[in-house]
Design an enzyme around this catalytic site. Structure first.
Site, PDB file in Angstrom:
ATOM      1  N   GLU A   1      61.028 -52.962 -52.201  1.00 38.12           N
ATOM      2  CA  GLU A   1      59.802 -52.693 -51.930  1.00 38.12           C
ATOM      3  C   GLU A   1      59.465 -51.734 -50.691  1.00 38.12           C
ATOM      4  O   GLU A   1      59.511 -52.230 -49.580  1.00 38.12           O
ATOM      5  CB  GLU A   1      59.095 -54.072 -51.331  1.00 38.12           C
ATOM      6  CG  GLU A   1      57.481 -54.169 -51.281  1.00 38.12           C
ATOM      7  CD  GLU A   1      56.943 -55.148 -50.091  1.00 38.12           C
ATOM      8  OE1 GLU A   1      57.566 -55.495 -49.350  1.00 38.12           O
ATOM      9  OE2 GLU A   1      55.594 -55.420 -50.107  1.00 38.12           O
TER      10      GLU A   1
ATOM     11  N   ASP B   1      62.587 -57.475 -50.482  1.00 36.72           N
ATOM     12  CA  ASP B   1      61.364 -57.706 -49.868  1.00 36.72           C
ATOM     13  C   ASP B   1      61.178 -57.173 -48.594  1.00 36.72           C
ATOM     14  O   ASP B   1      62.004 -56.971 -47.644  1.00 36.72           O
ATOM     15  CB  ASP B   1      60.890 -59.183 -49.589  1.00 36.72           C
ATOM     16  CG  ASP B   1      59.590 -59.232 -49.339  1.00 36.72           C
ATOM     17  OD1 ASP B   1      58.477 -58.919 -49.824  1.00 36.72           O
ATOM     18  OD2 ASP B   1      59.223 -59.969 -48.071  1.00 36.72           O
TER      19      ASP B   1
HETATM   20  C1  NOJ Z   1      55.972 -58.550 -49.437  1.00 39.85           C
HETATM   21  C2  NOJ Z   1      55.577 -59.145 -50.323  1.00 39.85           C
HETATM   22  O1  NOJ Z   1      55.348 -58.538 -51.435  1.00 39.85           O
HETATM   23  C3  NOJ Z   1      54.223 -59.927 -50.052  1.00 39.85           C
HETATM   24  O2  NOJ Z   1      53.693 -60.720 -50.929  1.00 39.85           O
HETATM   25  C4  NOJ Z   1      54.731 -60.949 -48.968  1.00 39.85           C
HETATM   26  O3  NOJ Z   1      53.641 -61.396 -48.119  1.00 39.85           O
HETATM   27  C5  NOJ Z   1      55.270 -60.173 -47.734  1.00 39.85           C
HETATM   28  N1  NOJ Z   1      56.237 -58.932 -48.157  1.00 39.85           N
HETATM   29  C6  NOJ Z   1      55.940 -60.848 -46.743  1.00 39.85           C
HETATM   30  O4  NOJ Z   1      57.140 -61.384 -47.196  1.00 39.85           O
END
Ligand code: NOJ
Ligand code: CA
Length: 553
Positions: free
Chosen positions: A277, A217
């Protein structure tokens, strides 16, 4: 051959002569555990719910599932605020339920990937509770604490992307802590080796439990400028009405890559895959995440793909760039932070066919696709009707410009029954009326449904080596409406023709350069399309039609 396949489940062994590893052949499926299947009818999905749906996932053609965070959490950011990395939140079940899921999934040939929130913890994590307790506590330096510039003045001008300043003052120790996301998500101090070791241990814990990989993430926000230099102002305002800042000093610092290399070294010891991500402005930036020596992320997600407009030239250009970038492409069309693809592309006239053409596109490209639950049945965004219905805090703060992300996180639609068969309790987010039509039960019985189309394309991917291994060869590159390409592997060639326009189109192909002086085609899949003349390779396509065929000499 069979033996090779079976042992490859546990080991990082190639699954083909090309040297491809399992994750290059796999179709991944992201699921939001709160919303997938509720086994105990408390309105919130859970691990046993997921286990109960493995047959469905197998039938669909899924090889690995990525579960968004299911660890203990106060749920401020619905799991992305982790208060214990080494357990399962009771609302989702127990570690034992998790082990059962891994075992049962394995029997189905499905691997489990977990979501690793590397950048921040919950403010309720024991590390942060200790950190905030005093300036000299053992974990003080595990987070980013600084003095303000003066009374009521934060250390610098950095902002949280969730709408508040990035610094929160803590009266207990009279300092500010840094949070790139919600104030309840303090950023870890990745410059502290103890933090790194603790986080590396977390990954080992899950790999040892049978996890096949991690989705990392928010990787680009791992490091901040230690001098806390103010970010320069950009043009215009953001969706919270704040002047835009260019995130020069708190995002994409080069140290991120060192951390990814370290995480990769550990992953390699366990034959695990790392998915990133990776929000990037262009393909050049995305390329960096593979690592200079392919030693960072195996699967950095191409999230730019979710922002493209439905246009043949636009996709053609983007795909060519990513395909030529040297890594293994990772395609996604939507996720839990983005308006569902169905809603983004629907034109009110050809909505279902558009959903199909998108599937026909990204599931036939060279690379690994990551689906998002419900996409295969045409689930639509179900945005909150009013501010009082919003659950996602950014929607409350940013209403109405920013509605939050509830709309794309609603319960999976299993049947046309009450609550779409997700729960007999009250679902944590409401089920839209469209669930009566768009659900697994109804669509399973309809050969023309979006679900049936997904199943056919996914089956083709498994059956046709060219779709898995083949090179990507763009065809008819000046066509403004129809995106066409050949996937070619040894003697095996598959032609994919996609009408990305709202008008009927007819296209012909000259495949002499691809080694076919007198090609023959055998249709593999037609949807709103048909071959007019197999010898001349001429195809007519209705709006958003899909035509896929095998080409032979
Ligand atoms: C990316 C995640 O996909 C999202 O849902 C989240 O709110 C943020 N990172 C913070 O962890
Ligand atoms: Ca439940």
């Amino acid at each position: 051959r069979r033996v090779l396949f079976r042992s490859a489940f546990a080991q990082n062994k190639p699954v083909d002569e090309q040297g491809h590893l399992w994750w290059q052949h796999a179709v991944f499926y992201e699921l939001y555990p709160r919303s997938f299947a509720d086994s105990n009818n408390d309105g919130i999905g859970d691990l046993n719910g997921i286990t109960s749906k493995l047959d469905y996932l197998k039938q669909l053609g899924i090889d690995a599932i990525w579960i968004t965070p299911c660890f203990p959490s106060p749920q401020i950011d619905f799991g992305y605020d982790v208060s214990d990395y080494l357990n399962i939140d009771p609302m989702y079940g127990t570690l034992q339920d998790f082990d059962t899921l891994v075992q049962e999934a394995k029997k189905h040939g499905i691997r489990i990937v977990l979501d690793f929130v590397v950048n921040h913890t919950s403010d309720q994590h024991k590390w942060f509770l200790d950190s905030r307790s005093s300036k000299t506590s053992a974990h003080r330096d595990w987070y980013i604490w600084r003095n303000g510039k003066g009374p009521g003045q934060p250390p610098n001008n950095w902002q949280s992307i969730f709408g508040t300043p990035a610094w929160k003052y803590d009266p207990a120790t009279e300092q500010y802590y840094y949070h790139y996301f919600y104030p309840e998500q303090p950023d870890l101090n990745w410059r502290n080796p103890q933090v790194q070791e603790a986080m590396f241990d977390v990954t080992r814990f899950w790999y040892k439990r049978g996890v096949a990989g991690l989705r990392l993430d928010a990787v680009d926000s791992l490091y901040e400028d230690p001098d806390l230099t103010d970010n320069p102002l950009g043009a215009g305002t953001d969706k919270f009405g704040r002047p835009n800042r260019i995130e020069k000093f708190n995002r994409n610092l080069p140290e991120v890559h060192t951390a990814l290399q370290d995480l990769r070294k550990i992953a390699d010891q366990y034959d695990a895959v790392l998915i990133g991500e990776t929000w990037t402005p262009d393909v050049e930036a995305l390329k960096k995440y593979y690592g200079k020596h392919s030693n960072e992320l195996q699967l950095p997600m191409d999230l730019m793909f979710t922002t493209l407009k439905l246009s043949a030239p636009v996709y053609r250009q983007h795909i060519a760039a990513l395909d030529a970038a040297g890594g293994w492409p990772t395609y996604v069309i939507t996720n839990h932070d983005i308006v569902r693809s169905y809603s983004r592309y629907a034109d009110g006239l050809h909505d279902e066919q558009i959903a199909k053409v998108l599937a026909g596109l990204y599931l036939t490209l060279r690379g690994t696709p990551i689906m998002y639950y419900g996409e295969e049945i045409g689930m639509q965004n179900n945005d909150p009707k009013g501010k009082e219905d919003v659950r996602d805090p950014i929607g409350i703060l940013g209403w109405p410009l920013e509605k939050g992300r509830d709309g794309e996180r609603t319960p999976m639609q299993w049947s046309s029954g009450a609550n779409a068969g997700f729960t007999t309790g009250t679902p944590w987010l409401p089920v839209p009326d469209s669930a009566k039509t768009y659900n697994v039960e109804t669509e399973s019985k309809d050969a023309n449904s979006i679900l049936s189309f997904y199943m056919q394309v996914l089956r083709l991917r498994k059956e046709e080596p060219a779709l898995r291994e083949g090179s990507y060869i763009a065809l008819n590159e000046s066509d403004a409406n129809v995106l066409s390409y050949l996937r070619q592997y040894r003697d095996d060639s598959v032609l994919v023709v996609l009408n990305l326009s709202a008008e009927k189109q007819q296209v012909s192909f000259d495949l002499t350069h691809q080694g076919f002086a007198a090609p023959k085609t055998k249709t593999l899949l037609e949807s709103a399309a048909a071959a007019v003349d197999a010898a001349a390779v001429t195809v007519t396509l209705d709006p958003y039609g899909v035509f896929i065929a095998k080409v032979t000499k």
